[in-house]
Design an enzyme around this catalytic site. Structure first.
Site, short mmCIF file in Angstrom:
data_model
loop_
_atom_site.label_atom_id
_atom_site.label_comp_id
_atom_site.label_asym_id
_atom_site.label_seq_id
_atom_site.Cartn_x
_atom_site.Cartn_y
_atom_site.Cartn_z
N CYS A 20 4.56 33.65 9.64
CA CYS A 20 5.26 34.20 10.80
C CYS A 20 5.71 33.09 11.74
O CYS A 20 5.15 32.90 12.83
CB CYS A 20 4.38 35.23 11.50
SG CYS A 20 4.12 36.65 10.43
N TYR A 63 2.05 14.33 0.07
CA TYR A 63 2.02 15.04 1.35
C TYR A 63 2.32 16.53 1.16
O TYR A 63 2.94 17.16 2.00
CB TYR A 63 2.99 14.39 2.36
CG TYR A 63 2.75 12.91 2.50
CD1 TYR A 63 1.61 12.44 3.15
CD2 TYR A 63 3.63 11.98 1.95
CE1 TYR A 63 1.35 11.08 3.24
CE2 TYR A 63 3.38 10.62 2.05
CZ TYR A 63 2.24 10.17 2.69
OH TYR A 63 1.98 8.83 2.78
N GLU A 81 0.83 -1.21 0.00
CA GLU A 81 0.00 0.00 0.00
C GLU A 81 0.86 1.25 0.00
O GLU A 81 0.90 1.99 0.97
CB GLU A 81 -0.97 -0.01 1.18
CG GLU A 81 -0.33 -0.44 2.49
CD GLU A 81 -1.30 -0.41 3.66
OE1 GLU A 81 -2.47 -0.75 3.46
OE2 GLU A 81 -0.86 -0.03 4.75
N PRO A 82 1.55 1.49 -1.12
CA PRO A 82 2.40 2.68 -1.21
C PRO A 82 1.59 3.94 -1.42
O PRO A 82 0.50 3.91 -1.99
CB PRO A 82 3.23 2.40 -2.47
CG PRO A 82 2.35 1.53 -3.30
CD PRO A 82 1.55 0.70 -2.35
N GLY A 83 2.13 5.05 -0.94
CA GLY A 83 1.54 6.36 -1.18
C GLY A 83 2.54 7.23 -1.93
O GLY A 83 2.46 7.42 -3.15
C1 LIG Z 1 0.60 6.55 5.06
C2 LIG Z 1 0.40 5.12 4.97
C3 LIG Z 1 0.90 4.39 3.88
C4 LIG Z 1 1.68 5.02 2.76
O1 LIG Z 1 2.95 5.44 3.17
P1 LIG Z 1 4.00 5.98 2.09
O2 LIG Z 1 5.23 6.22 2.85
O3 LIG Z 1 3.45 7.22 1.51
O4 LIG Z 1 4.18 4.92 1.06
C5 LIG Z 1 0.64 3.05 3.84
N1 LIG Z 1 -0.05 2.43 4.82
C6 LIG Z 1 -0.54 3.10 5.89
C7 LIG Z 1 -1.28 2.37 6.92
C8 LIG Z 1 -0.31 4.46 6.01
O5 LIG Z 1 -0.78 5.11 7.06
#
Ligand SMILES: *Cc1c(COP(=O)(O)O)cnc(C)c1O
Length: 860
Positions: free
Chosen positions: A810, A840, A740-742
């Protein structure tokens, strides 16, 4: 003096004199020094490679005749390779070598005879080298080092050391340079390793002898420079064989070089530095095969930023821990103890002490390996204290000037060592080194990790390019071919968008697609979910879902956003992984049919009706966190996430009582994790647990894949990541592997456009003010994150000035980037581009100071 000031001393080791093409290189380099520096050149050479070892065996009396015959053959053959006549060039020398076998001193192997034997290698190599160079038209003379370097006898030295491991006289010889300069030829060739004994015979300098000879000559001649030519590019920030990302150190102070050479680097013998330092002669380490590289320059004026310049590891360290059994504040305890080390001829390196315990380290030495000296020492020490010998240990040393001012930057380093058993920590009072002693087994694989941590925490200031050169990886394989960022090709379009108002985020969907495909192409990965909190822009969600990804949400708000954006999406493609969410969000999530992940047992105890009969995934805290900053580590006791391992059985038991099914195990230990092997470890750990539960179908190893934000960060090795997963999947094939990459999917797709409002100089610091700062992009203020910053209006201008780039908020932390080189002409109205802001960025933007949120734009 002008005349004699002009010497440059070049030293070439065994591998550099053993091939014909290498002698061509020597001739070329020497002539170049003469032409470019207007210098007279002294070349100091070692014996052909392997020859000194053979001579040592002869000196030991081992198969003398056969060995001499082989050496004669080897040198005659090399003469032939050089197109030289062996008899006229080496006849006399080879006869002298053969005569040593029949010498009257040979049967007794007297020390003076051994010295003469050992000296033959350099005499032979320098003689044939001089003949070859002259034949190639270089104006070279030959001189016998024993006419110039005088051995001095030190008070306590053994007879052996006074003959075979000597130091040479450096003072009281004011006329040396003048006398030496009388020799006719502009270039001279001489031998390393040998000197004249006080009795007129031969003496040997011992280990590192050729480097030391060059240093002695350099000091006595007050040379411009001593250049040590070897087969490596110079000193590195770590051993390149162990740490491929180690950086070439292009500039060091003598004291730093001394420390690095002493604690491990093999390129320069530590003995050779003091003569040059004392005489103020600059040194350089250069690579014979790659003369175009800058090498390592060592001198006294290297006034560089404080910071860790190198890390090293020494194995085979023995620790002796002594617990006093006498009275408190017993007088003379240390004296009693150290006297016993002296008695056994052991020298102590590091010392750590407390009221009742003294622990010391012994360097690896012949003495330790070949005798039972440790047993004898322990028996002796037992008379005055309780003794424990701890071995084998490894000493990990950080070297650099100003270590004390850096301690606050080393928190990640302490954390790394915190997982190992540290036996001893020692900080030298010269503020140059900090050493940790740990078990040798624990040190394996530690250095690459430490090196990366030092760079990330900025304790190792690799951005200072006056000190840090290219990495070993780059030297060996060329600069990483990073594809140019998408925005490079379309500045006009972006400038036009900026005219519609800034701050403005712009996202390139092709980049998102390309990243998604690179992950879903991994065979071992069964299902991919995109963590939408990184960037929930509707167009990005649609693009990623089209690529076959599901979506991972951390709040009911995100779930609602997903179903509003993609009304047709199958709830089975949505994960809900909340943290401390209110009860109502769980109820809603179950009602919508999405997969819920739970990470604490209290939820089951307090809200049994919410969970009874449900199927869930369980998020586990594997006991440690990872990632680019303390604030993004989501495992370990300090983190609020995940069920601790100690409560795993209780959770499974409780879930059974409620008739629940645990169908997935999940761990997400942090963000921006650079080690590609991290995820296979997570899978292995979770699969081991899953085997005990019985109902697990999916194993979710989280996100956290990094992107290279800084120019020097290596690109994430997806190949290694994939291979690691394939290997571990083959070991535990029955679970579906979920990621589950973001960040990885969207970071590089986004750029933040800002407009310059003003530039200001204050106390020597130039600042570029922009119309967005920590309100538009929080990451620098929150995580000390680095983002590339470019002046889009002046992309082709040279970057000649250093600025801090700041926003309008500020707060002192409202800095987007410090010390960035940008065009000097940067001015009001210019458009600045902050790179890699797609993850982000907008998601964390806020209206602090009542400044408006940034706009967003999609580029197809
Ligand atoms: C934020 C998050 C991710 C993604 O993290 P990245 O560093 O952006 O890949 C995956 N799983 C969970 C549970 C998260 O909270």
């Amino acid at each position: 003096m002008a005349e004699v000031n002009r010497w440059v001393v070049l030293k070439f080791g065994g591998t550099s004199v053993s091939r014909r093409n290498r002698w061509d290189t020597i001739g070329r380099l020497a002539s170049k020094r003469m032409a470019e520096d207007g210098a007279r050149v002294l070349v100091v050479v070692s014996a052909l490679s392997g020859v000194t070892n053979e001579l040592q065996a002869i000196a030991n009396g081992d198969a003398i005749d056969a060995r001499i015959a082989a050496l004669v053959e080897r040198h005659r053959a090399f003469c032939a390779e050089l197109d030289l006549d062996p008899d006229s060039v080496l006849g006399e020398r080879l006869a002298a070598l053969q005569a040593l076998a029949g010498d009257a001193r040979a049967p007794e192997r007297t020390l003076d005879w051994q010295a003469e034997v050992l000296a033959q290698g350099e005499l032979l190599s320098s003689t044939l080298g001089a003949a070859y160079l002259r034949r190639q038209g270089h104006d070279f003379g030959w001189c016998d080092a024993r006419q110039w370097l005088d051995a001095v006898s030190l008070p306590n030295a053994s007879a052996w050391a006074q003959r075979l491991s000597v130091n040479c006289r450096l003072d009281g010889d004011r006329g040396f340079a003048e006398r030496f300069a009388v020799q006719q030829a502009p270039m001279l060739l001489t031998q390393g390793f040998i000197a004249r004994h006080g009795d007129g015979g031969t003496a040997i300098l011992g280990r590192g002898g050729s480097d030391t000879s060059a240093a002695y000559f350099g000091a006595l001649l007050k040379a411009q420079r001593v250049e040590i030519w070897t087969d490596v590019p110079g000193m590195f920030s770590a051993n390149p064989r162990e740490v491929p990302d180690a950086r070439l150190l292009t500039r060091l102070h003598y004291a730093e070089a001394q420390e690095i050479a002493t604690t491990g680097a093999k390129v320069l013998h530590p003995r050779s530095i003091a003569p040059c330092r004392d005489a103020g002669v600059a040194m350089a380490i250069l690579d014979t095969e790659r003369p175009e590289l800058p090498g390592t320059r060592i001198d006294a004026s290297a006034a560089t930023v404080p910071g860790v310049k190198a890390i090293s590891r020494r194995n085979g360290i023995v620790l002796v821990s002594m617990e006093s059994i006498g009275m408190w504040q017993q007088v003379g305890f240390l004296a009693d103890v150290f006297e016993r080390f002296k008695r056994h001829g052991l020298s102590i390196d590091l010392i750590g002490s407390s009221e009742t315990n003294v622990t010391v380290s012994l360097d690896p030495s012949e003495n330790l390996v070949n005798s039972n000296v440790l047993e004898a020492l322990s028996a002796d020490l037992a008379e005055v204290c309780r003794v424990k010998v701890i071995a084998p240990c490894a000493a990990i040393t950080l070297v650099g000037r100003g270590m004390r001012s850096l301690l606050h930057r080393l928190s990640d380093i302490w954390a790394t060592f915190g997982r190992e058993r540290v036996h001893l920590i020692s900080q030298s009072s010269n503020d140059l080194n900090l050493t940790f002693v740990i078990d040798e087994a624990d040190a394996d694989g530690l250095l690459p990790h430490l090196h990366a941590e030092l760079i990330r925490s900025r304790a190792m200031p690799v951005r200072d390019d006056t000190v840090f050169g290219p990495s070993w990886r780059e030297i060996a394989h060329g600069k990483p071919q990073r594809a140019p960022a998408w925005w490079r090709g379309r500045p006009e379009q972006l400038l036009a968008l900026a005219q519609q108002g800034t701050p403005r985020y712009v996202y390139d969907l092709d980049t998102v697609r390309e990243r998604a495909r690179s992950l879903s192409a991994a065979n071992a990965v069964d299902r991919c979910f995109y963590a939408i909190k990184a960037n929930p822009h509707p167009a990005i969600l649609r693009t990623i879902v089209e690529e076959g990804f599901g979506l991972e949400c951390v709040s009911l708000g995100e779930i609602e956003h997903v179903f509003a954006t993609l009304p047709q999406i199958d709830p089975g493609r949505v994960l809900f992984t909340p943290s401390f969410a209110p009860r109502r969000e769980y109820e809603e999530a179950f009602a919508r049919g999405v997969t819920v992940t739970l990470d604490n047992i209290e939820a089951l105890q307090r809200w049994p009706e919410v969970f009874r009969g449900r199927t869930i995934w369980l998020r586990i805290d594997l006991g440690h966190g990872e990632g680019h900053h303390e604030k993004v580590r989501t495992g370990g006791v300090a983190a609020k996430f995940g069920l601790p391992m100690t409560r795993f059985d209780a959770f499974v038991e409780h879930a059974r009582k409620l008739g629940m099914r645990i169908s997935g195990l999940h761990a997400h230990l942090g963000s921006g994790i650079e080690d590609p092997q991290h995820w296979r470890g997570v899978y292995a750990h979770l699969a081991g647990l899953a085997d005990n539960v019985g109902t697990i179908e999916s194993i979710d190893i989280g996100g956290g894949l990094p992107i290279p934000y800084t120019p020097e960060s290596p690109e994430f090795d997806l190949g290694l990541w994939r291979a690691g997963l394939e290997e571990i999947k083959a070991a535990y094939p029955r679970y579906g592997l979920v990621i589950e990459p973001g960040r990885y999917l969207v970071a590089e797709s986004g750029a933040l456009l800002l407009t310059v409002t003003q530039t200001v100089e204050k106390d020597g610091v130039l600042r570029i003010g922009c119309d967005g700062g920590m309100n538009a992009l929080m990451r620098p203020a929150m995580y000390e994150a680095y983002h590339g910053i470019f002046n889009l209006s002046r992309l082709d201008d040279a970057v000649t000035a250093t600025f801090d780039v700041v926003g309008p908020i500020c707060e002192s932390s409202d800095v987007i980037g410090r010390g960035r080189t940008l065009p000097l002409a940067t001015a009001e109205g210019d458009v600045m581009l902050v790179a890699d802001a797609g993850a982000y960025g907008m998601a964390m933007a806020n209206t602090y100071n009542l400044r408006a949120l940034p706009a967003e734009e999609i580029i197809e």
